[in-house]
Motif scaffolding. Structure first.
Motif, short mmCIF file in Angstrom:
data_model
loop_
_atom_site.label_atom_id
_atom_site.label_comp_id
_atom_site.label_asym_id
_atom_site.label_seq_id
_atom_site.Cartn_x
_atom_site.Cartn_y
_atom_site.Cartn_z
N ILE A 168 39.53 -32.31 -11.01
CA ILE A 168 38.16 -31.82 -10.84
C ILE A 168 37.44 -31.94 -12.17
O ILE A 168 37.87 -31.35 -13.16
N GLU A 169 36.37 -32.71 -12.19
CA GLU A 169 35.57 -32.87 -13.40
C GLU A 169 34.31 -32.02 -13.27
O GLU A 169 33.79 -31.80 -12.17
N ASP A 171 30.54 -31.65 -13.37
CA ASP A 171 29.39 -32.56 -13.24
C ASP A 171 28.48 -32.52 -14.46
O ASP A 171 27.83 -33.50 -14.80
N ASP A 172 28.41 -31.36 -15.13
CA ASP A 172 27.52 -31.23 -16.29
C ASP A 172 28.00 -32.08 -17.46
O ASP A 172 27.21 -32.41 -18.36
N ASP A 173 29.29 -32.44 -17.46
CA ASP A 173 29.84 -33.22 -18.56
C ASP A 173 29.76 -34.72 -18.30
O ASP A 173 30.13 -35.52 -19.16
N ILE A 174 29.32 -35.11 -17.10
CA ILE A 174 29.26 -36.53 -16.76
C ILE A 174 28.03 -37.16 -17.38
O ILE A 174 26.90 -36.70 -17.16
N GLU A 175 28.24 -38.21 -18.15
CA GLU A 175 27.12 -38.91 -18.77
C GLU A 175 26.74 -40.12 -17.92
O GLU A 175 27.49 -40.59 -17.09
N GLY A 176 25.55 -40.63 -18.20
CA GLY A 176 25.09 -41.82 -17.48
C GLY A 176 24.04 -41.50 -16.43
O GLY A 176 23.87 -40.36 -16.02
N LYS A 177 23.33 -42.53 -16.01
CA LYS A 177 22.26 -42.37 -15.05
C LYS A 177 22.71 -42.80 -13.67
O LYS A 177 23.53 -43.69 -13.51
N GLY A 178 22.14 -42.14 -12.65
CA GLY A 178 22.45 -42.51 -11.29
C GLY A 178 21.76 -43.80 -10.90
O GLY A 178 20.77 -44.21 -11.50
N LEU A 179 22.29 -44.44 -9.88
CA LEU A 179 21.71 -45.69 -9.41
C LEU A 179 20.38 -45.43 -8.70
O LEU A 179 20.21 -44.42 -8.01
N ASN A 312 31.53 -43.88 -7.18
CA ASN A 312 31.70 -44.91 -8.21
C ASN A 312 32.16 -44.34 -9.54
O ASN A 312 32.30 -45.08 -10.50
N ARG A 313 32.40 -43.05 -9.61
CA ARG A 313 32.87 -42.46 -10.85
C ARG A 313 34.38 -42.67 -11.00
O ARG A 313 35.13 -42.51 -10.06
N ILE A 314 34.78 -43.03 -12.20
CA ILE A 314 36.19 -43.30 -12.50
C ILE A 314 36.76 -42.12 -13.27
O ILE A 314 36.34 -41.84 -14.39
N LEU A 315 37.72 -41.43 -12.67
CA LEU A 315 38.33 -40.27 -13.31
C LEU A 315 39.70 -40.59 -13.87
O LEU A 315 40.20 -39.87 -14.74
N THR A 316 40.32 -41.65 -13.35
CA THR A 316 41.66 -42.04 -13.79
C THR A 316 41.74 -43.55 -13.84
O THR A 316 41.20 -44.23 -12.96
N LEU A 317 42.43 -44.07 -14.85
CA LEU A 317 42.56 -45.52 -15.01
C LEU A 317 43.98 -45.83 -15.47
O LEU A 317 44.55 -45.11 -16.29
N TYR A 318 44.55 -46.92 -14.93
CA TYR A 318 45.86 -47.37 -15.35
C TYR A 318 45.73 -48.70 -16.08
O TYR A 318 45.02 -49.60 -15.63
N THR A 319 46.38 -48.82 -17.22
CA THR A 319 46.35 -50.05 -17.99
C THR A 319 47.32 -51.07 -17.39
O THR A 319 48.08 -50.76 -16.46
N ARG A 328 37.86 -39.11 -20.66
CA ARG A 328 36.68 -39.94 -20.46
C ARG A 328 36.49 -40.97 -21.57
O ARG A 328 36.16 -42.13 -21.32
N SER A 329 36.69 -40.57 -22.81
CA SER A 329 36.49 -41.49 -23.92
C SER A 329 37.48 -42.65 -23.86
O SER A 329 37.14 -43.81 -24.14
N GLY A 330 38.71 -42.36 -23.46
CA GLY A 330 39.72 -43.41 -23.33
C GLY A 330 39.38 -44.38 -22.23
O GLY A 330 39.59 -45.60 -22.36
N ILE A 331 38.86 -43.86 -21.09
CA ILE A 331 38.47 -44.72 -19.97
C ILE A 331 37.32 -45.64 -20.39
O ILE A 331 37.33 -46.84 -20.11
N ILE A 332 36.32 -45.08 -21.07
CA ILE A 332 35.17 -45.87 -21.50
C ILE A 332 35.61 -46.97 -22.46
O ILE A 332 35.21 -48.14 -22.33
N THR A 333 36.45 -46.61 -23.43
CA THR A 333 36.93 -47.60 -24.41
C THR A 333 37.69 -48.73 -23.72
O THR A 333 37.50 -49.91 -24.04
N LYS A 334 38.53 -48.38 -22.75
CA LYS A 334 39.33 -49.39 -22.06
C LYS A 334 38.46 -50.34 -21.26
O LYS A 334 38.68 -51.56 -21.25
N ILE A 335 37.44 -49.81 -20.58
CA ILE A 335 36.55 -50.65 -19.77
C ILE A 335 35.74 -51.58 -20.66
O ILE A 335 35.59 -52.77 -20.37
N VAL A 336 35.21 -51.03 -21.76
CA VAL A 336 34.42 -51.85 -22.69
C VAL A 336 35.28 -52.96 -23.29
O VAL A 336 34.87 -54.13 -23.37
N ASP A 337 36.51 -52.62 -23.69
CA ASP A 337 37.41 -53.62 -24.26
C ASP A 337 37.74 -54.71 -23.24
O ASP A 337 37.85 -55.90 -23.59
#
Length: 350
Positions: A168-169, A171-179, A312-319, A328-337
């Motif tokens: 459970i995340e 919502d107030d901590d979620i950054e970014g704009k809605g579509l 469309n929100r990503i809460l978990t990612l596997y490398t 969240r910071s790790g997910i963003i870094t991985k997607i950008v990379d």
């Protein structure tokens, strides 16, 4: 009543004596007050007759729930044929019975990732059975309070069932704009053309594509304001308009040729039809087919819309190596990379 506390969470368990039940319910409250919900754990029996009793009991319990509620566990039932491989085929009655329970209870599946088949019998290839028996369902209050939530079904290890990890995340901590999404109902509003024209006639210096892009951005904000001003709480507007029309028609039934009432009836019908069209646009937004007209515009309806809006929100990612990333910071870094590697680096054109 028994209470247990750990890591800032207080869990209250309610037991009923002398009654064999296939579920247990507890109240979970976080120490900081940011989370509070009823949680029901299910372990359904194999017989359909027993499960029907369980569905009935859960429906009765649901109608007495005030607040958020999540219900999860092994339901020993599936909602479609593709949720089972191997073994004896599931009957239509079994599937329809479970589907009917979910529909009538107006419970929603929260987003799930990880193992699709959550149960297997651990037997050899010839007799191996895979099935999706475990799931998490939530009520509309949960959707409104904890929209950014998901359940991850982990590898089963030695068990027949995959353990479920609920995330459970805030919502107030979620950054970014809605579509941004365009609604057909805007076109029918009398201010639509003038709104578009006022933006499109502006003179913006620069390249044609830059001018086009800038106007689209300005138009997006203008249309959002139009939506906020005229189309918020559309369900309440529809009900008020329907009541106004009924009041006029009651007066007209006592004065059949009253010119003023006839004119007002036409105006009310026109407004009511327009608002109904607007309300149906939320069907477009939810992207869902409704079998029951009474659901349209209900709290359950808007819960569906909110749930879909956050899929469309990503809460978990596997490398690639199987490492699990949940911060969240790790997910963003991985997607950008990943996209930097995919698209390559910029090179000088001089």
């Amino acid at each position: 009543m028994e209470e247990y506390g750990f890591s800032g969470i207080v869990i209250s368990l309610q037991f009923k004596n002398n009654i064999i039940r296939e579920y247990i319910t507890c109240s979970i409250d976080s120490g900081d007050g940011r989370f509070s919900s009823l949680c029901t754990i299910v372990y359904a029996l194999n017989q359909m007759t027993s499960r029907r009793i369980l569905w009935r009991d859960l429906l009765t319990f649901k109608y007495n729930v005030n607040g958020s509620w999540i219900i999860g566990g092994d339901f020993n039932a599936i909602t479609s044929y593709d949720e089972k491989i191997g073994g004896v085929p599931v009957s239509d009655a079994d599937i329809e019975d479970f589907q009917s329970f979910i529909t009538i209870s107006q419970l929603l599946h929260i987003r799930s990732i990880g193992c699709y088949f959550t149960w297997n019998n651990k037997q050899d290839v010839e007799t191996r059975i895979w099935s999706r028996l475990d799931r998490c369902l939530v009520n509309e209050d949960w959707i409104h309070l904890y929209t950014t939530s998901q359940v991850e079904y982990l590898l089963p290890s030695c068990s027949d069932n995959s353990p479920a990890l609920l995330i459970i995340e805030d919502d107030d901590d979620i950054e970014g704009k809605g579509l941004f999404k365009f609604f057909n109902m805007w076109v029918k509003h009398p201010d639509f053309i003038s709104t578009v024209k006022s933006i499109w006639e502006q003179n913006i210096e620069g390249y044609k594509m830059y001018s086009f892009h800038s106007k689209l951005k300005k138009l997006k904000h203008a249309l959002k304001e139009l939506n906020k001003k005229h189309f918020m709480n559309i369900n309440e507007q529809v009900l008020r308009s329907k009541d106004d029309l009924a009041d006029i028609q009651r007066l007209l039934s006592e004065d059949l040729f009253n010119l003023g009432l006839i004119v007002r009836e036409k105006e009310c019908i026109k407004k009511y039809d327009r608002l109904l069209d607007c309300e149906s646009s939320y069907k477009q937004k939810a992207n869902i087919s409704w079998s029951l007209e009474r659901d349209k515009g209900s709290k359950f309806f808007y819960s569906i819309m909110k749930k879909k809006r956050h899929l469309n929100r990503i809460l978990t990612l596997y490398t690639e190596s199987g490492t699990r990333i949940s911060d969240r910071s790790g997910i963003i870094t991985k997607i950008v990379d990943y996209y930097k590697k995919l698209l390559g680096n910029s090179v000088s054109t001089t």
